[in-house]
Design a protein around this motif. Structure first.
Motif, mmCIF file in Angstrom:
data_model
loop_
_atom_site.group_PDB
_atom_site.id
_atom_site.type_symbol
_atom_site.label_atom_id
_atom_site.label_comp_id
_atom_site.label_asym_id
_atom_site.label_seq_id
_atom_site.Cartn_x
_atom_site.Cartn_y
_atom_site.Cartn_z
ATOM 1 N N GLU A 1 0.829 -1.215 0.000
ATOM 2 C CA GLU A 1 0.000 0.000 0.000
ATOM 3 C C GLU A 1 0.858 1.257 0.000
ATOM 4 O O GLU A 1 0.535 2.233 -0.680
ATOM 5 C CB GLU A 1 -0.941 -0.006 1.206
ATOM 6 N N ARG A 2 1.945 1.228 0.736
ATOM 7 C CA ARG A 2 2.839 2.398 0.730
ATOM 8 C C ARG A 2 3.411 2.643 -0.670
ATOM 9 O O ARG A 2 3.504 3.779 -1.121
ATOM 10 C CB ARG A 2 3.964 2.218 1.749
ATOM 11 N N PHE A 3 3.806 1.574 -1.349
ATOM 12 C CA PHE A 3 4.342 1.719 -2.701
ATOM 13 C C PHE A 3 3.259 2.205 -3.659
ATOM 14 O O PHE A 3 3.501 3.079 -4.491
ATOM 15 C CB PHE A 3 4.945 0.395 -3.188
ATOM 16 N N LEU A 4 2.037 1.659 -3.531
ATOM 17 C CA LEU A 4 0.945 2.099 -4.403
ATOM 18 C C LEU A 4 0.610 3.568 -4.152
ATOM 19 O O LEU A 4 0.357 4.325 -5.087
ATOM 20 C CB LEU A 4 -0.304 1.233 -4.181
ATOM 21 N N SER A 5 0.603 3.967 -2.888
ATOM 22 C CA SER A 5 0.292 5.354 -2.549
ATOM 23 C C SER A 5 1.355 6.315 -3.071
ATOM 24 O O SER A 5 1.069 7.491 -3.305
ATOM 25 C CB SER A 5 0.155 5.503 -1.032
ATOM 26 N N ASP A 6 2.568 5.808 -3.251
ATOM 27 C CA ASP A 6 3.667 6.650 -3.730
ATOM 28 C C ASP A 6 3.615 6.876 -5.246
ATOM 29 O O ASP A 6 4.316 7.732 -5.770
ATOM 30 C CB ASP A 6 5.008 6.012 -3.349
ATOM 31 N N LEU A 7 2.758 6.130 -5.952
ATOM 32 C CA LEU A 7 2.716 6.262 -7.412
ATOM 33 C C LEU A 7 2.376 7.678 -7.864
ATOM 34 O O LEU A 7 2.995 8.203 -8.791
ATOM 35 C CB LEU A 7 1.715 5.278 -8.019
ATOM 36 N N ASP A 8 1.377 8.296 -7.236
ATOM 37 C CA ASP A 8 1.002 9.655 -7.629
ATOM 38 C C ASP A 8 2.138 10.632 -7.393
ATOM 39 O O ASP A 8 2.398 11.509 -8.212
ATOM 40 C CB ASP A 8 -0.255 10.113 -6.891
ATOM 41 N N ALA A 9 2.832 10.475 -6.268
ATOM 42 C CA ALA A 9 3.976 11.344 -5.985
ATOM 43 C C ALA A 9 5.073 11.139 -7.024
ATOM 44 O O ALA A 9 5.685 12.098 -7.491
ATOM 45 C CB ALA A 9 4.511 11.085 -4.584
ATOM 46 N N SER A 10 5.301 9.885 -7.423
ATOM 47 C CA SER A 10 6.353 9.614 -8.407
ATOM 48 C C SER A 10 5.971 10.161 -9.783
ATOM 49 O O SER A 10 6.826 10.541 -10.575
ATOM 50 C CB SER A 10 6.658 8.118 -8.488
ATOM 51 N N ARG A 11 4.683 10.221 -10.048
ATOM 52 C CA ARG A 11 4.206 10.826 -11.296
ATOM 53 C C ARG A 11 4.492 12.334 -11.280
ATOM 54 O O ARG A 11 4.957 12.907 -12.255
ATOM 55 C CB ARG A 11 2.709 10.566 -11.437
ATOM 56 N N ARG A 12 4.223 12.958 -10.130
ATOM 57 C CA ARG A 12 4.404 14.413 -10.014
ATOM 58 C C ARG A 12 5.872 14.833 -10.018
ATOM 59 O O ARG A 12 6.240 15.823 -10.637
ATOM 60 C CB ARG A 12 3.727 14.928 -8.746
ATOM 61 N N ASP A 13 6.708 14.090 -9.289
ATOM 62 C CA ASP A 13 8.101 14.541 -9.153
ATOM 63 C C ASP A 13 9.041 14.004 -10.230
ATOM 64 O O ASP A 13 10.234 14.300 -10.223
ATOM 65 C CB ASP A 13 8.641 14.225 -7.755
ATOM 66 N N GLY A 14 8.516 13.203 -11.165
ATOM 67 C CA GLY A 14 9.321 12.761 -12.294
ATOM 68 C C GLY A 14 9.981 11.407 -12.135
ATOM 69 O O GLY A 14 10.554 10.885 -13.092
ATOM 70 N N ARG A 15 9.906 10.814 -10.933
ATOM 71 C CA ARG A 15 10.547 9.512 -10.747
ATOM 72 C C ARG A 15 9.968 8.462 -11.677
ATOM 73 O O ARG A 15 10.701 7.653 -12.239
ATOM 74 C CB ARG A 15 10.424 9.046 -9.296
ATOM 75 N N ALA A 16 8.646 8.478 -11.847
ATOM 76 C CA ALA A 16 8.018 7.483 -12.727
ATOM 77 C C ALA A 16 8.500 7.652 -14.158
ATOM 78 O O ALA A 16 8.800 6.672 -14.848
ATOM 79 C CB ALA A 16 6.492 7.592 -12.661
ATOM 80 N N ARG A 17 8.592 8.880 -14.624
ATOM 81 C CA ARG A 17 9.032 9.126 -15.995
ATOM 82 C C ARG A 17 10.489 8.704 -16.186
ATOM 83 O O ARG A 17 10.881 8.236 -17.253
ATOM 84 C CB ARG A 17 8.865 10.603 -16.345
ATOM 85 N N SER A 18 11.297 8.866 -15.157
ATOM 86 C CA SER A 18 12.717 8.495 -15.255
ATOM 87 C C SER A 18 12.937 6.989 -15.267
ATOM 88 O O SER A 18 13.935 6.512 -15.808
ATOM 89 C CB SER A 18 13.509 9.106 -14.087
ATOM 90 N N THR A 19 12.015 6.229 -14.661
ATOM 91 C CA THR A 19 12.231 4.790 -14.492
ATOM 92 C C THR A 19 12.479 4.052 -15.801
ATOM 93 O O THR A 19 13.488 3.344 -15.927
ATOM 94 C CB THR A 19 11.065 4.160 -13.708
ATOM 95 N N PRO A 20 11.604 4.190 -16.829
ATOM 96 C CA PRO A 20 11.894 3.463 -18.071
ATOM 97 C C PRO A 20 13.164 3.954 -18.761
ATOM 98 O O PRO A 20 13.833 3.189 -19.456
ATOM 99 C CB PRO A 20 10.658 3.685 -18.945
ATOM 100 N N MET A 21 13.516 5.219 -18.549
ATOM 101 C CA MET A 21 14.769 5.735 -19.124
ATOM 102 C C MET A 21 15.974 5.052 -18.484
ATOM 103 O O MET A 21 16.929 4.703 -19.172
ATOM 104 C CB MET A 21 14.867 7.245 -18.915
ATOM 105 N N ILE A 22 15.901 4.889 -17.165
ATOM 106 C CA ILE A 22 16.983 4.195 -16.454
ATOM 107 C C ILE A 22 17.081 2.755 -16.937
ATOM 108 O O ILE A 22 18.175 2.240 -17.198
ATOM 109 C CB ILE A 22 16.760 4.238 -14.930
ATOM 110 N N HIS A 23 15.930 2.095 -17.117
ATOM 111 C CA HIS A 23 15.940 0.710 -17.612
ATOM 112 C C HIS A 23 16.620 0.624 -18.971
ATOM 113 O O HIS A 23 17.442 -0.274 -19.212
ATOM 114 C CB HIS A 23 14.509 0.168 -17.720
ATOM 115 N N ALA A 24 16.269 1.551 -19.865
ATOM 116 C CA ALA A 24 16.871 1.547 -21.199
ATOM 117 C C ALA A 24 18.376 1.805 -21.122
ATOM 118 O O ALA A 24 19.167 1.160 -21.818
ATOM 119 C CB ALA A 24 16.196 2.599 -22.079
#
Length: 197
Positions: free
Chosen positions: A92-115
């Motif tokens: 639940e903590r990880f799921l709740s963090d998804l919106d924050a990661s969307r806002r602060d750019g972490r989510a967008r950076s993740t696939p870039m890091i994978h590539a």
């Protein structure tokens, strides 16, 4: 120049990594220059180079820090009364963090890091080891709350949750709407019923 305390040193290091992450989220890793990272961090080139000489060093530090934070969250998280959190509460903590990661750019950076790490063997090895350690910590949590499971069953359950969560991070990176409540329901169902009696 006055010598920095360890706390000040660590704070500046984290600030540089966070600044790089914001730049990567805006422009992509390849298009981001070190000069842009200096500006984002509000530090001189010399100050940043005291910590990191290249973008790859920044990426490696970010990978290590992220893995360490996730492992600590899995192993040491507790509620207000100091009781260790169950595996579902950690999810639940990880799921709740998804919106924050969307806002602060972490989510967008993740696939870039994978590539990026997929074509750089040293970074890939470090990244894979971090993920392995996170999965081990998650398995420990599963077995605490479900001692009836075997290690192999716990590993499979963790793999399911990880894959589902990774897909949700990808949706966030692409700015798609996530059905978080639906995913919670699926996770709850699997946690209750796995393995089938």
């Amino acid at each position: 120049m006055p010598r920095l305390s360890q706390q000040e040193f660590d704070t500046r290091r984290r600030e540089i990594i966070a600044a790089a992450g914001r730049c990567f989220a805006r422009k992509g890793i390849q298009a981001t220059t070190m000069r842009e990272i200096f500006a984002e961090a509000g530090m001189s080139a010399g100050a940043v180079y005291n910590y990191f000489k290249t973008k790859d060093e920044l990426i490696a530090a970010g990978i290590r820090d992220s893995a360490d934070e996730n492992i600590a969250a899995l192993r040491g998280a507790s509620d207000a009364a100091g009781r260790p959190l169950e595996f579902r509460e950690l999810i639940e903590r990880f799921l709740s963090d998804l919106d924050a990661s969307r806002r602060d750019g972490r989510a967008r950076s993740t696939p870039m890091i994978h590539a990026e790490v997929s074509v750089k063997p040293d970074l890939l090895k470090m990244f894979q080891e971090g993920r392995r350690q996170i999965r081990l910590a998650a398995r420990e949590k599963v077995l605490e709350s479900r001692p009836d499971l075997t290690e192999a069953q716990a590993a499979t359950l963790v793999d399911f949750v990880f894959l589902l969560y990774q897909g949700m991070v990808t949706e966030a990176a692409l700015d798609e709407v996530s059905n978080t409540d639906g995913m919670r329901a699926i996770i709850d169902l699997v946690l209750r019923r796995y393995p089938e009696p």
